[in-house]
Design an enzyme around this catalytic site. Structure first.
Site, PDB file in Angstrom:
ATOM      1  N   GLY A 666      49.961  28.885  30.572  1.00 54.27           N
ATOM      2  CA  GLY A 666      48.964  28.209  29.735  1.00 54.27           C
ATOM      3  C   GLY A 666      49.678  27.138  29.127  1.00 54.27           C
ATOM      4  N   CYS A 667      48.689  26.076  28.604  1.00 54.39           N
ATOM      5  CA  CYS A 667      49.346  24.771  27.981  1.00 54.39           C
ATOM      6  C   CYS A 667      49.899  25.055  26.634  1.00 54.39           C
ATOM      7  CB  CYS A 667      48.076  23.798  27.794  1.00 54.39           C
ATOM      8  SG  CYS A 667      46.555  24.445  26.923  1.00 54.39           S
TER       9      CYS A 667
END
Length: 855
Positions: A666-667
């Protein structure tokens, strides 16, 4: 003398009727205390409250009594860890027959109290069939059934309602007397339509499940106790079979366990009269349904369970048990009733060439000799090239068994099992097949092996010497026993050059998170592959898909083969000039066909969470040569044998390169992990991450979190506890992290301010800066700066900038600031990085720029 002693040992080692290791959890090395944190809080409260109920001596003695009666502390620890690995409502759905409430209420309440006091919240649904029949007969009414379904006219419905409420209150009251908070839920969960109004009258067919009342009960710390009443959209109450309602609950919550409590305590083999211990549906269902004894209700029950499990995760299982054995079924290796799982079909071969190379290598890398570098995979494969072997494995190769048939008695040369293989009972399934195919077999195990009881339960004889155990089954004559023990004695004598780590049955697993010292591998800037590869992009409409298409447009070796978007189907793809592409709307079957045709080299799943699995399953069913990159969170929490976590700067790049399936991080999780990793050895507590993202992180579906008008001069906090990235960061770093996300008015880019408790006096500001610069030396996509990095500078950049290091005056806290473009290094760029590694290109091929750095 030796022969006589061996004969006695062989007979004394015989294990009769044992099912140890049926759940397959012995190999999981957990570090959790006996009780989950939730359970510990409950027990601490119980110790301080002297009133009857939660803090009563009766409640505490019930828990202690049950703990002592079900098995070892090790077993209880393992299963508590397993069951608390999911959200509370996903532990179990327990269906209770009405007869159990009448006949075994005290046992049922004690078992549920046990679960409650160790921090587990099953969803309990009960029936009331016997009570209804008794009241109908008392009024001179004959119960009417058509095809096993109770015809429910208005008179019957009034009795059904009365009985349901009576039994529900009876169970709730019994639980509360044991100090258990329980909430009666008698309506509002199931919406239904008439099953066949003319035929069955007031009988329902469930169309939807409302989870809110159940989740609210659990959130409030109360066990939800449900009836199987349903309502139509117009408010008419309908009667629903409790088994059917339990299945609907299971589909809605996808629990680890679905438990049916009945009087028989399991499925009974009609030929032998014995209880069936385990059924692996993928391997056994068709043969089982052809058995003469499988008929009527048993056949219907198996068919219903298969239909249920076909749509649940493979980790889910169904248990059919009696109430007295509930805790034993859940918390011991041996279990009690009948456990039914989907399992996997087993593959059998006569050589190693019968298996797909990448999966085979990954399985062999679990072997201690190979993992330690003492033996390479290639050297091992060469050594058995001319050996007469038979190999067994499940489809994803969580378990690999290699049997050497050259000796007097066949010998297990390798039995390599992943953590998932033990958890999902694949080891037992494989060994059952070995027993079917080989009348006799030998194998060796270290004495301190965590699964030693499993080996004893599968053997009929054993011999221990110098910390190593020789096991066998199927050998009945003494001469043969002597002949297999003699070479074993020579091998394990103190003067022999034996590798003490060698073990046919090996499943030593690295931690789920990475050990930074051992897992990091330098960047692979130069690739070996210069051929063109085809990319299929599923979910191309979103921001990440758009950015990835732009990167592929500039990549020297990648070309798009197809892009799929339900909303854009039929429209031409803009911004891509290598060929004319029209958006498609692929189904899983379409993906399966493309994979079978061999036209795709890498699949990119750019879909929301919990959506991509049907596509992945369809593609993997072909067992082709393509790679899969998943951008959702679906595979970020699975073992590396299922999917490798693709954060190249911290994970093993070689492992990413050889993986068939890669979970793109995930970012927020990428930025936080990179910002925290160098400080891991110094941490004394949980870091706190304050994160702010541009509204592109909220996706393209309209909502307040991506509405510029709502966000103007505004900052919106959301998911302030238990955000999925909090779990991801904590899991991968191996330490608890608190994460508080916010969305702001700019479009793209993330900034995170991270406060890290550290050893007092261990770090200075200058040392922290030099620590980070050294840690990320050579990493082109990580820049270190002494200044505070700004989010406006990271937008459009393909890496991470970390800096602004501060140490507080007390020298026990460090503050770090990290920035990342959530659409690029936080998604599309990282995906391309993983594609490059997976396909053998240079890691940075097609990535145009690195972040600005002052380091």
């Amino acid at each position: 003398m030796l022969a006589g002693a061996l004969y006695c040992l062989s007979r004394s080692s015989l294990i009769v009727g044992s099912r140890a290791g049926r759940h397959g959890l012995m190999r999981v090395a957990y570090k959790r205390e006996l009780f989950s944190s939730a359970a510990t809080r409950k027990l601490n409260y119980a110790r301080t409250d002297s009133s009857e109920g939660v803090g009563s001596l009766h409640t505490r003695s019930t828990v202690i009594q049950l703990l002592n009666s079900i098995g070892s502390k090790r077993e209880v620890e393992q299963y508590l860890k397993y069951f608390t690995s999911v959200s509370e409502q996903q532990f179990a759905v327990i269906k209770v027959g009405g007869a159990i409430i009448s006949d075994n209420l005290a046992e049922l309440a004690s078992c549920l109290a046990f679960l409650y006091h160790v921090g587990l919240y099953p969803i309990v649904l009960h029936g009331t069939g016997p009570q209804v029949n008794s009241k109908l007969e008392a009024q001179g009414i004959e119960p009417e059934y058509i095809e096993g379904i109770r015809v429910t006219d208005p008179v019957t419905m009034s009795i059904v309602r009365e009985c349901f409420l009576e039994q529900n209150l009876k169970l709730v009251t019994a639980l509360e007397q044991l100090g258990v908070r329980a909430r009666p839920i008698t309506s509002g969960v199931f919406t239904a339509e008439y099953l066949d109004k003319k035929k069955y009258q007031l009988v329902g067919n469930i169309t939807s499940v409302c989870k809110d009342p159940i989740e609210a009960s659990i959130k409030a710390g109360a066990l939800p106790i449900l009836t199987s009443f349903a309502e139509t959209t117009a408010g008419q109450t309908l009667n629903v079979n409790a088994d059917v309602a339990a299945s609907s609950l299971a589909r809605a919550f996808e629990p680890l366990k679905v438990v049916y409590l009945n009087e028989k305590g399991g499925i009974i083999n009609g030929k032998t009269g014995e209880k069936v211990s385990v059924i692996n549906l993928d391997e056994e269902y068709e043969d089982l349904m052809r058995q003469d004894w499988v008929k009527y209700g048993t056949k219907l029950k198996l068919r219903e369970i298969k239909e249920l499990l076909d749509y649940l995760p493979r980790t889910s299982s169904v248990a059919i048990i009696n109430v007295q054995d509930l805790q034993k079924e859940l918390f011991t290796d041996s279990g009690a009733g009948t456990m039914i799982r989907r399992g996997y079909k087993l593959l059998k071969g006569s050589s190693m060439q019968d298996f797909e190379t990448d999966r085979l290598r990954k399985a062999l890398e679990r072997d201690p000799e190979i993992r330690s570098g003492q033996l390479s995979v290639a050297a091992y494969l060469k050594s058995i090239e001319k050996t007469n072997i038979t190999t067994y494995a499940d489809e994803p190769m969580e378990v690999l068994a290699i049997i050497d048939k050259d000796g007097m008695v066949p010998r297990v040369d390798k039995f390599l099992c992943s953590q998932a293989g033990w958890l999902n009972n694949v080891a037992d399934n494989v060994f059952k097949t070995l027993k079917r195919d080989f009348g006799a077999l030998t194998w060796e195990v270290e004495e301190n092996d965590p699964a030693i009881s499993w080996h004893f339960s599968n053997s009929e004889g054993s011999f221990l010497r110098n910390g190593r155990v020789l096991f066998w089954y199927g050998i009945t004559d003494l001469d043969t026993v002597v002949k297999i023990v003699a070479p074993f004695l020579r091998k394990v004598s103190p003067t022999s050059a034996r590798n003490s780590t060698g073990n046919a049955f090996s499943a030593k697993q690295s931690k789920r998170y990475y050990s930074l010292a051992s897992r990091r591998v330098p960047p692979k800037s130069q690739g070996e592959n210069t051929s063109i590869s085809k990319v299929a992009l599923i979910g191309a409409r979103g921001h990440t898909g758009t950015n990835l298409i732009s990167l592929i447009e500039r990549h020297p070796y990648l070309e798009l083969a197809c892009v799929s978007s339900r909303q854009n189907a039929g429209k031409p793809l803009e911004g891509y000039s290598k060929s004319k592409i029209v958006y498609d709307n692929l189904s899983p079957e379409d993906a399966k066909k493309l994979e079978a045709d061999g036209v795709i080299d890498v699949w990119v799943m750019a879909l929301p969470n919990n959506i991509c699995k049907p596509f992945v399953d369809a593609i993997e069913s072909v067992q082709g040569n393509s790679k899969i990159i998943d951008l959702s969170a679906d595979y970020r929490f699975v073992p590396a044998s299922v999917a490798v976590y693709g954060l190249p700067e911290l994970n093993d790049r070689n492992e990413i390169a050889s993986a068939k399936k890669i979970a793109n991080p995930g970012c927020y999780a990428t930025c936080a992990q990179l910002s925290l990793a160098p400080l891991l050895p110094y941490m004394t507590g949980s870091p706190v991450v304050f994160g702010v993202s541009g509204y592109s992180g909220a996706g393209t579906t309209p909502s307040p979190k991506n509405d510029p008008a709502v966000l103007h001069d505004n900052l919106i906090p959301y998911s302030l506890t238990d955000h999925i990235h909090e779990r991801e960061i904590s899991t991968r770093l191996g330490t608890s992290v608190a994460f508080h996300p916010h969305v702001a008015q700019w479009f793209q880019g993330i900034t995170q301010t991270i406060s890290v408790p550290v050893k007092k006096g261990a770090l200075t500001q200058d040392y922290v800066s030099s620590l980070y610069k050294e840690f990320y030396r050579g990493e082109r996509l990580v820049a270190i700066t002494d200044e505070v990095p700004l989010v406006r500078s990271i937008s459009g950049s393909h890496g991470v900038v970390i800096g602004g290091f501060q140490v507080n005056q007390a020298q026990d806290r460090v503050v770090v600031v990290g920035t990342i473009d959530n659409l690029l290094k936080g998604a599309a760029t990282q995906c391309l990085q993983n594609i490059n590694l997976a396909l053998g290109y240079g890691e940075y091929d097609g990535i145009p720029t690195a972040p600005n750095s002052t380091s």
